[in-house]
Every structure is written in structure tokens, then in C-alpha cells.
Design an enzyme around this catalytic site. Structure first.
Site, mmCIF file in Angstrom:
data_model
loop_
_atom_site.group_PDB
_atom_site.id
_atom_site.type_symbol
_atom_site.label_atom_id
_atom_site.label_comp_id
_atom_site.label_asym_id
_atom_site.label_seq_id
_atom_site.Cartn_x
_atom_site.Cartn_y
_atom_site.Cartn_z
ATOM 1 N N HIS A 1 0.853 -1.196 0.000
ATOM 2 C CA HIS A 1 0.000 0.000 0.000
ATOM 3 C C HIS A 1 0.880 1.233 0.000
ATOM 4 O O HIS A 1 1.970 1.232 0.551
ATOM 5 C CB HIS A 1 -0.936 0.029 1.216
ATOM 6 C CG HIS A 1 -0.220 -0.092 2.527
ATOM 7 N ND1 HIS A 1 0.287 -1.295 2.989
ATOM 8 C CD2 HIS A 1 0.110 0.829 3.468
ATOM 9 C CE1 HIS A 1 0.878 -1.110 4.157
ATOM 10 N NE2 HIS A 1 0.800 0.174 4.459
ATOM 11 N N HIS B 1 0.873 5.202 1.179
ATOM 12 C CA HIS B 1 0.224 6.268 1.938
ATOM 13 C C HIS B 1 0.267 7.533 1.076
ATOM 14 O O HIS B 1 1.334 7.891 0.584
ATOM 15 C CB HIS B 1 1.002 6.578 3.217
ATOM 16 C CG HIS B 1 1.062 5.442 4.192
ATOM 17 N ND1 HIS B 1 0.315 5.428 5.360
ATOM 18 C CD2 HIS B 1 1.790 4.301 4.203
ATOM 19 C CE1 HIS B 1 0.596 4.319 6.031
ATOM 20 N NE2 HIS B 1 1.485 3.619 5.354
HETATM 21 P P1 5GP Z 1 2.132 0.584 7.356
HETATM 22 O O1 5GP Z 1 2.532 0.758 8.784
HETATM 23 O O2 5GP Z 1 2.041 -0.878 6.995
HETATM 24 O O3 5GP Z 1 2.925 1.382 6.389
HETATM 25 O O4 5GP Z 1 0.686 1.216 7.242
HETATM 26 C C1 5GP Z 1 -0.462 0.550 7.632
HETATM 27 C C2 5GP Z 1 -1.534 1.598 7.774
HETATM 28 O O5 5GP Z 1 -2.774 0.939 7.792
HETATM 29 C C3 5GP Z 1 -1.433 2.419 9.058
HETATM 30 O O6 5GP Z 1 -1.299 3.801 8.752
HETATM 31 C C4 5GP Z 1 -2.716 2.094 9.796
HETATM 32 O O7 5GP Z 1 -3.277 3.220 10.453
HETATM 33 C C5 5GP Z 1 -3.626 1.595 8.682
HETATM 34 N N1 5GP Z 1 -4.587 0.605 9.138
HETATM 35 C C6 5GP Z 1 -4.315 -0.503 9.888
HETATM 36 N N2 5GP Z 1 -5.435 -1.205 10.101
HETATM 37 C C7 5GP Z 1 -6.432 -0.538 9.455
HETATM 38 C C8 5GP Z 1 -7.827 -0.788 9.328
HETATM 39 O O8 5GP Z 1 -8.396 -1.759 9.847
HETATM 40 N N3 5GP Z 1 -8.548 0.124 8.603
HETATM 41 C C9 5GP Z 1 -7.956 1.201 8.011
HETATM 42 N N4 5GP Z 1 -8.756 2.021 7.316
HETATM 43 N N5 5GP Z 1 -6.649 1.468 8.132
HETATM 44 C C10 5GP Z 1 -5.893 0.607 8.845
#
Ligand code: 5GP
Length: 150
Positions: free
Chosen positions: A111, A113
């Protein structure tokens, strides 16, 4: 057992939270969806409008995805960024993908951001240090080589 796209090809695939959102098993604020991507509001936004651009194919991370997914995901991020920049408070955008736990990845489904930034919002970004500069040359020499060879 679904197709496994992680490095342990014999292990059954454990669906990520994003796959559950794609399948509507978990709710989310879905901002956009097409055949290949879903865009959702991050549950813990840095600023309003912080969204996640997620390919429907569950690549675990950026480096494991195919070139078309990277190109199409990047285009979608750009479209969102252009839209966000039309909002009065939005003065900049971070487009980030965390690759690996050491880089802060917490959901192992690729993903991006897309994060709108406000003037002086003080969201902490990394800052380099002078000490690391000497190691730069060594690692960049390695990169110069592999980028020509591969
Ligand atoms: P990472 O840390 O993997 O780069 O980003 C994961 C992102 O997913 C985080 O910013 C976190 O807030 C978001 N996230 C995690 N679980 C959920 C969820 O159940 N729903 C949504 N909408 N976002 C989520």
C-alpha cells in the site's frame, strides 16, 4: 488456500486486513475502487485526507509487486495528490510505501500512503546525519553497479 505471493511459497496465505476490507469482511471508508485497486481512508490519519492506495492483488510489499501494479498504483497516487493539493490547507504531499518491518511496515499487503501536509504541521520526518555520509559512497557504488548490470 489462496495463491501465495510471499517468499514461503508452501505456506498457506493468511489474508491481510486489507484483503478483508476488499472482501467487505471488515468495514472501511472506501474512497475509490476499480477492478485492480481500492483506496481507503487510513484509520489513524496524519492529516484529514490521509488515504491508502491498495492493489487488490495481495503483494506483501513494494519489492514483490509487478511493474504494472507499481506503475498503476503510482498513477493513482498522483491523481489523489493533485486533487488534495487543490484544498486550501494542503501545501504538500508525502507519498510513502513502507517496505519491511524495519521500515515501519505493519500491514504486509502493498500500500502507498498519500498524506496531505499542512504548513508547519510538524509531522516528524527522518533527518539524515553527517556520520552516515561516509557510508553513502560505498552503498551508492554498489547501486551504480547493480543498476547497470541488471
Ligand atoms: P504501514 O505501517 O504498513 O505502512 O501502514 C499501515 C496503515 O494501515 C497504518 O497507517 C494504519 O493506520 C492503517 N490501518 C491498519 N489497520 C487498518 C484498518 O483496519 N482500517 C484502516 N482504514 N486502516 C488501517
Amino acid at each position: 488456500v489462496q495463491t501465495c505471493l510471499n517468499t514461503h511459497m508452501s505456506l498457506p496465505h493468511t489474508p491481510s486486513i486489507f484483503e478483508k476490507i476488499i472482501k467487505r469482511e471488515i468495514s472501511a471508508d472506501i474512497v475509490y475502487e476499480d477492478a485492480d485497486f481500492i483506496v481507503i481512508a487510513d484509520i489513524k490519519p496524519i492529516q484529514p485526507g490521509h488515504v491508502l492506495v491498495i492493489p487488490k492483488t495481495p503483494f506483501p510489499d513494494f519489492v514483490s509487486a509487478d511493474a504494472v501494479t507499481i506503475a498503476e498504483g503510482s498513477k493513482l497516487c498522483q491523481k489523489i495528490a493533485r486533487g488534495l493539493l487543490k484544498l486550501p490547507k494542503v501545501k504538500g504531499i508525502n507519498v510513502i510505501t513502507n517496505n519491511g518491518a524495519a521500515a515501519g511496515q505493519s500491514v504486509f499487503h502493498l500500500h502507498w500512503h498519500v498524506i496531505p501536509r499542512h504548513e508547519g504541521d510538524n509531522f516528524p520526518m527522518w533527518h539524515g546525519s553527517a556520520e552516515s555520509a561516509s557510508l553513502q559512497a560505498e552503498t551508492c557504488a554498489y547501486l551504480k553497479k547493480i543498476l547497470i548490470d541488471e
